[in-house]
Design an enzyme around this catalytic site. Structure first.
Site, short mmCIF file in Angstrom:
data_model
loop_
_atom_site.label_atom_id
_atom_site.label_comp_id
_atom_site.label_asym_id
_atom_site.label_seq_id
_atom_site.Cartn_x
_atom_site.Cartn_y
_atom_site.Cartn_z
N VAL A 15 5.68 -52.43 4.38
CA VAL A 15 5.86 -50.98 4.25
C VAL A 15 5.66 -50.30 5.61
O VAL A 15 6.37 -49.36 5.96
CB VAL A 15 4.89 -50.41 3.19
CG1 VAL A 15 5.00 -48.88 3.14
CG2 VAL A 15 5.21 -50.98 1.83
N ASN A 39 -7.36 -57.97 13.59
CA ASN A 39 -6.65 -59.18 14.01
C ASN A 39 -5.43 -58.86 14.86
O ASN A 39 -5.03 -59.65 15.71
CB ASN A 39 -6.20 -59.98 12.78
CG ASN A 39 -7.36 -60.56 12.00
OD1 ASN A 39 -8.40 -60.84 12.57
ND2 ASN A 39 -7.18 -60.73 10.70
N ARG A 118 -4.95 -42.22 -5.97
CA ARG A 118 -4.03 -41.63 -6.95
C ARG A 118 -4.76 -41.02 -8.14
O ARG A 118 -4.26 -40.09 -8.77
CB ARG A 118 -3.01 -42.67 -7.42
CG ARG A 118 -1.98 -43.03 -6.35
CD ARG A 118 -1.00 -44.05 -6.86
NE ARG A 118 -0.20 -44.59 -5.75
CZ ARG A 118 0.46 -45.75 -5.81
NH1 ARG A 118 0.43 -46.47 -6.92
NH2 ARG A 118 1.14 -46.17 -4.78
N CYS A 158 5.66 -47.28 -6.97
CA CYS A 158 7.09 -47.45 -6.69
C CYS A 158 7.93 -47.62 -7.96
O CYS A 158 9.06 -47.18 -8.01
CB CYS A 158 7.31 -48.62 -5.74
SG CYS A 158 6.64 -50.19 -6.32
N GLY A 188 8.54 -55.47 -3.42
CA GLY A 188 7.42 -54.69 -3.93
C GLY A 188 6.10 -55.40 -3.81
O GLY A 188 5.03 -54.78 -3.83
N GLU A 210 0.38 -53.16 -12.69
CA GLU A 210 1.59 -52.34 -12.62
C GLU A 210 1.81 -51.53 -13.90
O GLU A 210 2.21 -50.37 -13.85
CB GLU A 210 2.80 -53.23 -12.35
CG GLU A 210 4.00 -52.50 -11.80
CD GLU A 210 3.85 -52.11 -10.35
OE1 GLU A 210 4.75 -51.42 -9.85
OE2 GLU A 210 2.83 -52.48 -9.71
N HIS A 251 14.16 -51.55 -7.69
CA HIS A 251 13.49 -51.62 -8.98
C HIS A 251 14.39 -50.96 -10.03
O HIS A 251 14.79 -49.81 -9.88
CB HIS A 251 12.15 -50.87 -8.95
CG HIS A 251 11.07 -51.58 -8.18
ND1 HIS A 251 11.21 -52.83 -7.65
CD2 HIS A 251 9.79 -51.18 -7.87
CE1 HIS A 251 10.08 -53.18 -7.04
NE2 HIS A 251 9.22 -52.20 -7.17
N ASN A 336 12.99 -49.59 -3.87
CA ASN A 336 11.53 -49.56 -3.96
C ASN A 336 10.81 -49.40 -2.64
O ASN A 336 9.71 -48.83 -2.59
CB ASN A 336 11.01 -50.81 -4.68
CG ASN A 336 11.44 -52.09 -4.00
OD1 ASN A 336 12.63 -52.40 -3.95
ND2 ASN A 336 10.50 -52.84 -3.47
#
Length: 359
Positions: A15, A39, A118, A158, A188, A210, A251, A336
Site C-alpha cells: 500500500v 529495519n 476505525r 477495502c 488485499g 474481514e 474485490h 482494492n
C-alpha cells in the site's frame, strides 16, 4: 489550491508503494518524507524496496533516492517536515494506534489506511462521496487530544468499498437487510502470485477479521455526528462472507438487499447511475467523474476488464435484478489497492485539504 507536503509512513509495503505511485506528480501533494520500520531506516527507498517493488509503473527516480526514516523514532522530525502524513504501516493494531496518536499529538494530521482507529468514536471513517459531513467530528477529536492541528482520519475496509457505494443511493427506500459475499484479490493481503503460490488455482473461504469489519463498518459510515462522536446507525442488518480468490487486484461482491419499500428495478438503476457525491461536486483530483458505472450486460462487471475504470477509482455495478428471497440483487466491483486502499486515502486527503483541515 496550495501544495501540501506529505509523508508516507509505511512506505515500503504494497500500500505504501501504491501511495508513492499515486502521489508522484500529484497536483496538490508533494512527497517530502518516507518512513518505515527501523529495519529499512537509513536505506535509500530504492534499496529498501529493491526486491519488493510491486507496482506496474517504474519507481520514480527522485523518490528512489530519498532516505527512508524511522516511522517511530523519527516521528518528531517527520512531523516538522510535512503538513500531514499517510499511514500504511504493517504492525499490530495497538502499535498502529499508538503511532498514529503520536503523530496527531505532534500536531501532524494523519490520513490512515489502517484499521486501528476505525472504531474510535471521534475519528471519522470517510468515503468522500458518502459521508463527508463526518469530518465535523475532528473538532471534538482535537479537543480530546489537546492539539490545534493534529487528528486522525481513516478510510474504511477495502472490501466494503465495492458494495457500500452501490447501496448508498438506495437508502431512500429504507434498506432493512443486506447479504454480501465478497471475492477478494490477493493484493488485499499484500501478496502477489509469486509470493503466494498457494493461491494459484485456489480459493480460500476465510479472511481473518474481514467479515466482522464488513458487517460493522457500514453502520459507522451511515451513522451521525452527535455530541462530539459518531453514533453508529442501527440499520440495516448486514451479514457477509469473505473469500480470497486467485485474482491479482479487484474485490468483487454479490449483494442481496431487502427494503422497507422495494424500488422498481429501473428506478434503482437510475439512482445508481445518477449518483454523485461531494468528491464529484468539488472535482477533487482523484475523484472519478462517474462514481458508479452501471452495466446492462449479463457478464459485467469483470475484474480484468473493469477494475481500472477511471484510474481504478470508480465502482462498477451490474446484474441489477429482482430476487425472490430478497427484493434486489446485484454484482459490484472495486479496485482494492486504488479505491479500496491508497487511492481512497488520497481522495480523503484531497477532501480534507479542500475543506481546510490541513491549514
Amino acid at each position: 489550491m496550495k501544495t501540501y507536503k506529505a509523508a508516507i509512513v509505511g512506505a515500503t509495503g504494497m500500500v505504501g508503494q501504491r501511495f508513492v505511485s499515486l502521489l508522484n506528480g500529484h497536483p496538490w501533494f508533494k512527497i517530502t518524507a518516507l518512513a518505515a520500520s527501523s529495519n529499512s531506516a537509513g536505506k535509500s527507498y530504492a534499496d529498501a524496496t529493491r526486491s519488493r517493488w510491486a507496482m506496474e509503473t517504474p519507481l520514480p527516480p527522485a523518490i528512489a533516492e530519498m532516505t527512508v526514516m524511522d516511522a517511530d523514532g523519527d516521528a518528531e522530525k517527520i512531523a516538522g517536515m510535512v503538513d500531514f502524513i499517510f499511514c500504511a504501516v504493517d504492525m499490530p493494531k495497538e502499535a498502529v494506534r499508538a503511532l498514529e496518536d503520536k503523530y496527531a499529538l505532534l500536531n501532524c494530521p494523519v490520513v490512515s489506511n489502517n484499521s486501528a482507529h476505525r472504531g474510535t468514536p471521534d475519528v471519522p471513517m470517510v468515503i468522500p462521496e458518502i459521508n463527508p459531513e463526518h469530518l465535523e467530528v475532528i473538532a471534538a477529536q482535537r479537543k480530546r487530544l489537546g492539539v490545534r492541528r493534529g487528528f486522525v482520519a481513516v478510510k474504511s475496509n477495502c472490501s466494503l468499498q465495492s458494495y457500500l457505494p452501490a447501496l448508498h443511493p438506495l437508502c431512500e427506500f429504507g434498506i432493512k437487510e443486506v447479504l454480501a459475499c465478497t471475492y477478494q484479490a490477493i493484493s488485499g493481503a499484500g501478496k502477489t502470485f509469486e509470493s503466494w503460490p498457494e493461491m494459484v488455482d485456489n480459493v480460500i473461504p476465510y479472511i481473518g477479521g474481514e467479515e466482522e469489519k464488513s458487517e460493522r463498518e457500514p453502520l459507522k459510515i451511515w451513522g451521525e455526528v452527535q455530541g462530539g462522536a459518531i453514533v453508529d446507525a442501527t440499520e440495516p442488518v448486514i451479514t457477509t462472507q469473505c473469500l480470497r480468490v486467485p485474482v491479482s487486484d479487484g474485490h468483487m461482491a454479490a449483494v442481496f438487499v431487502k427494503f422497507e419499500r422495494p424500488p422498481e428495478i429501473e428506478a434503482a438503476k437510475k439512482l445508481m447511475r445518477d449518483f454523485a457525491g461531494e468528491a464529484q461536486r468539488l472535482a477533487l483530483p482523484s475523484a472519478p467523474k462517474q462514481f458508479l458505472h452501471l452495466f446492462e450486460e449479463d457478464n459485467r462487471p469483470q475484474t480484468g476488464l473493469d477494475r481500472n475504470l477511471e484510474n481504478g477509482m470508480a465502482i462498477s455495478v451490474g446484474r441489477v435484478r429482482p430476487d425472490h428471497v430478497y427484493d434486489l440483487k446485484f454484482v459490484c466491483l472495486s479496485h482494492n489497492t486504488l479505491r479500496g486502499a491508497a487511492g481512497g486515502a488520497v481522495l480523503t486527503a484531497e477532501l480534507l485539504a479542500a475543506k481546510g483541515y490541513f491549514d
